[in-house]
Design an enzyme around this catalytic site. Structure first.
Site, PDB file in Angstrom:
ATOM      1  N   ASP A 160      96.017  43.934  93.707  1.00 51.90           N
ATOM      2  CA  ASP A 160      95.636  45.215  93.121  1.00 51.90           C
ATOM      3  C   ASP A 160      94.889  46.085  94.127  1.00 51.90           C
ATOM      4  O   ASP A 160      93.769  46.537  93.889  1.00 51.90           O
ATOM      5  CB  ASP A 160      94.780  44.973  91.881  1.00 51.90           C
ATOM      6  CG  ASP A 160      94.513  46.261  91.114  1.00 51.90           C
ATOM      7  OD1 ASP A 160      95.389  47.142  91.123  1.00 51.90           O
ATOM      8  OD2 ASP A 160      93.428  46.373  90.513  1.00 51.90           O
ATOM      9  N   GLU A 414      91.946  34.353  93.383  1.00 52.32           N
ATOM     10  CA  GLU A 414      92.680  34.233  92.120  1.00 52.32           C
ATOM     11  C   GLU A 414      94.027  33.527  92.254  1.00 52.32           C
ATOM     12  O   GLU A 414      95.048  33.994  91.743  1.00 52.32           O
ATOM     13  CB  GLU A 414      92.841  35.606  91.467  1.00 52.32           C
ATOM     14  CG  GLU A 414      91.513  36.228  91.084  1.00 52.32           C
ATOM     15  CD  GLU A 414      91.641  37.436  90.168  1.00 52.32           C
ATOM     16  OE1 GLU A 414      92.758  37.996  90.066  1.00 52.32           O
ATOM     17  OE2 GLU A 414      90.644  37.809  89.547  1.00 52.32           O
ATOM     18  N   TYR A 469      86.193  38.921  83.490  1.00 49.04           N
ATOM     19  CA  TYR A 469      86.174  40.296  82.984  1.00 49.04           C
ATOM     20  C   TYR A 469      86.058  40.317  81.459  1.00 49.04           C
ATOM     21  O   TYR A 469      86.682  41.148  80.801  1.00 49.04           O
ATOM     22  CB  TYR A 469      87.422  41.044  83.461  1.00 49.04           C
ATOM     23  CG  TYR A 469      87.416  41.300  84.951  1.00 49.04           C
ATOM     24  CD1 TYR A 469      86.721  42.381  85.482  1.00 49.04           C
ATOM     25  CD2 TYR A 469      88.049  40.433  85.824  1.00 49.04           C
ATOM     26  CE1 TYR A 469      86.681  42.614  86.845  1.00 49.04           C
ATOM     27  CE2 TYR A 469      88.021  40.654  87.199  1.00 49.04           C
ATOM     28  CZ  TYR A 469      87.341  41.737  87.695  1.00 49.04           C
ATOM     29  OH  TYR A 469      87.303  41.950  89.049  1.00 49.04           O
ATOM     30  N   GLU A 505      83.527  38.069  90.987  1.00 47.57           N
ATOM     31  CA  GLU A 505      83.974  39.380  90.496  1.00 47.57           C
ATOM     32  C   GLU A 505      83.556  39.538  89.043  1.00 47.57           C
ATOM     33  O   GLU A 505      83.752  38.638  88.230  1.00 47.57           O
ATOM     34  CB  GLU A 505      85.493  39.539  90.580  1.00 47.57           C
ATOM     35  CG  GLU A 505      86.061  39.707  91.970  1.00 47.57           C
ATOM     36  CD  GLU A 505      87.565  39.999  91.957  1.00 47.57           C
ATOM     37  OE1 GLU A 505      88.076  40.450  90.902  1.00 47.57           O
ATOM     38  OE2 GLU A 505      88.217  39.759  92.984  1.00 47.57           O
TER      39      GLU A 505
END
Length: 603
Positions: A160, A414, A469, A505
């Protein structure tokens, strides 16, 4: 590979500036054979994508050509001449006049071409570089190139951030003596008030066997504090001043190659004396517990893309200091050497990461709803990809091993660590990293699909770095539920593996200027409240050792319905203006000073 340095025996000529530029579709069959027939010019270092207003250039898939003339200094007669690139994204072909002198794959590590005997001092040569931006299943990072019905190639990828391309870091023409210092390795330790230094020097060239090595450790006042002889050895620095977070004290190791009483070559390698270890659930620097505060970052700025920029380097570090951050992760690739040099000098702690991002086909399935494809199947990211990953890991450690700021290697971001084949993929890589550098801990950044119950590789690493997240992609706008699940998740990782846990993150996209009295995603208030919720949880988990917000600043991504002009999770805008969350972080972090926070620290 040694970083270029001037010395009494070495000189450097910068080749940065404006180069002629053309896409392969306009450059002819052999663009290196003559002057590029193009009126376009591109700056080096910089990515080329945002420089021009032509969408054909911005969306180009394939090779672009750079060219300039280079004059070799007259005084380099009898010297070895080396051409060095800080990086070319993602593959390079380098021609001197009509001759191919170097090929390199890997967009974030340096490479060299030895031009001795190919070019002559006092003369000029034509330098042409082909830059290939294509990503495949055997590149790091990976991607896929497809050809549409209109005949145009299209690039897709799983990470991303925008696939910027070009000559993104400095280019230099360097001289060394014919017999030269080829590599230096420094490993430091402590013995009471003294620092211990083990060193190894590799030499090369036509008369390397007839030379001897002597080394001197010099402090910041220029005083010699220790000496040794031989290509391998050890020495002590009494009353050593340690390299510490926030206080980047450095020494110089002056390496001299001698023969017949004279100096053949001289190279200076800076180093800092410090120790790093994981003990139980603590991360220790110089024997003291250290708590990470900071960010995942990107090499990303307007217009220049991933091009290195010293002005942004200085300003970004000033903003790190302003927030109270003590560290960052080089997400998701090795950063320019100049960045790590700066971190060394200013005491900023770095987690150094390979370019292995996107090794997770389940992420795309989660975004599109399509059935996931096995990530580590042979036709996807099986054995050949792992071999490429290993080469990238080797280059990263060889380049950055002497930086005291680098305290941990991050092998991937990830990856599909919950899928069959993950252990077979990562176990050899973890073993290789420990062989190359047994002094630094290892980590990887775990994706949300990987949980304490299904992760297959956590025991191979020293620190568990978790990307989460809750409150954004999951339980969007529901911070109460997000808090419950986040704490359950983090405690599960600590309970299963018994290792230090940090958040690598966590963040929420935020549009600057959008305000709300409710928990409204995209508002500045929501970003601040989101971070505060995470901090409450962190302070309740005893095994927790650090927090890296995603992201330091907004950054560009590929176009798509999931992104509007890039990723907006920065606490600073892309042009480095603070959002409300930057002030909230400053209030929290400036009171921590590298120490483990307690419940009262959240405020």
């Amino acid at each position: 590979m040694l970083s270029p340095r001037t010395s009494p025996t070495r000189d450097i000529v910068s080749l940065d500036g404006l180069w002629r530029f053309a896409l392969d579709t306009h450059a002819g069959a052999t663009p290196w054979a003559s002057r590029l027939a193009s009126t376009l010019e591109a700056p080096v270092p910089a990515s080329y994508n945002d420089l021009f207003v032509d969408t054909e250039i911005r969306d180009h898939v394939g090779i672009a050509w750079y060219q300039r003339e280079v004059r070799v200094p007259r005084g380099w007669a009898g010297e070895r001449v080396v051409l060095r690139f800080g990086s070319v994204t993602h593959a390079a072909q380098v021609y001197v006049d009509d001759r191919l002198v170097a090929e390199h794959t890997g967009g974030y590590t340096p490479f060299e071409a030895d031009l001795t005997g190919i070019v002559r001092p006092g003369t000029e040569f034509r330098l042409t570089v082909g830059v290939d931006n294509r990503l495949t299943n055997v590149t790091i990072p990976p991607g896929t190139v497809t050809t549409g019905s209109d005949g145009r190639d299209r690039q897709s990828y799983l990470h991303d951030f925008y696939n910027y391309a070009g000559i993104a870091r400095p280019v230099r023409l360097c001289s060394t003596p014919p017999t030269f210092v080829a590599d230096v390795t420094v490993v430091t330790g402590r013995d009471g008030a003294a620092g211990t230094v083990d060193y190894r020097v590799e030499t090369a060239g036509e008369a390397a066997d007839a030379t001897t090595v002597r080394v001197r450790a010099v402090d910041e006042t220029g005083r010699t504090v220790a000496e040794a002889h031989g290509s391998e050895g050890a020495f002590r620095i009494e009353n050593v001043i340690l390299w510490q977070p926030g206080a980047g004290h450095l020494y110089d190791l002056v390496v001299e190659l001698t023969a017949d009483g004279g100096t053949v070559d001289s190279y200076t390698q800076s180093f800092g004396v410090r120790t790093v270890e994981v003990r139980g659930t603590e991360f220790l620097i110089n024997g003291e517990p250290f708590y990470f505060t900071g960010f995942g970052k990107h090499e990303d700025t307007p217009v220049r893309g991933k091009g290195h920029d010293d002005a942004y380097l200085v300003h970004d570090f000033e903003l790190l200091r302003w927030t109270g951050a003590n560290s960052f992760r080089t997400s998701h690739y090795p950063y320019a050497e100049e960045v790590l040099d700066f971190a060394d000098r200013h005491g900023i702690v770095v987690i150094d990461e390979t370019a292995a991002v996107g090794l997770n086909l389940g992420v795309m399935g989660g975004l599109t709803g399509a059935a996931p494809t096995p990530t580590f199947a042979p036709e996807n990211f099986g054995g050949p990809t792992r071999d490429v990953h290993a080469r990238h890991l080797r280059r990263l450690i060889e380049r950055d091993k002497n930086h005291p700021s680098v305290v941990m290697w991050c092998l991937a971001n990830e990856p599909a660590s919950n899928e069959e084949g993950a252990r077979e993929y990562f176990e050899p890589l973890a073993r290789l990293a420990r062989e190359l550098d047994p002094t630094r801990p290892l980590t990887y950044a775990a994706v949300m699909f990987a949980t304490p119950d299904n992760d297959l590789i956590g025991d191979l690493f020293d620190v568990l770095s978790i990307n989460r997240y809750y409150g954004w992609y999951v339980f969007t706008g529901d911070l109460r539920a997000a808090e419950q699940y986040l704490e359950q998740d983090l405690r599960g990782w600590a309970r299963r593996f018994g290792k230090p846990v940090m958040m690598s993150e966590y963040g929420a996209d935020t549009q600057p200027g959008l305000h709300s009295v409710w928990d409204t995603p995209w508002s500045e208030e929501y970003q601040s409240d989101y971070l505060a919720m995470y901090h409450r949880v962190f302070d309740r988990v005893p095994e927790f050792i650090g927090e890296h917000v995603w992201n330091f600043a907004d950054f560009q991504t590929s176009a798509g319905i999931h992104r509007v002009d890039g990723n907006k999770k920065g606490v600073f805008t892309r042009d480095r203006k603070p959002k409300a969350a930057a002030f909230a972080l400053r209030r929290r972090w400036r009171g921590l000073d590298g120490r483990r926070p307690g419940p009262a620290a959240n405020g």
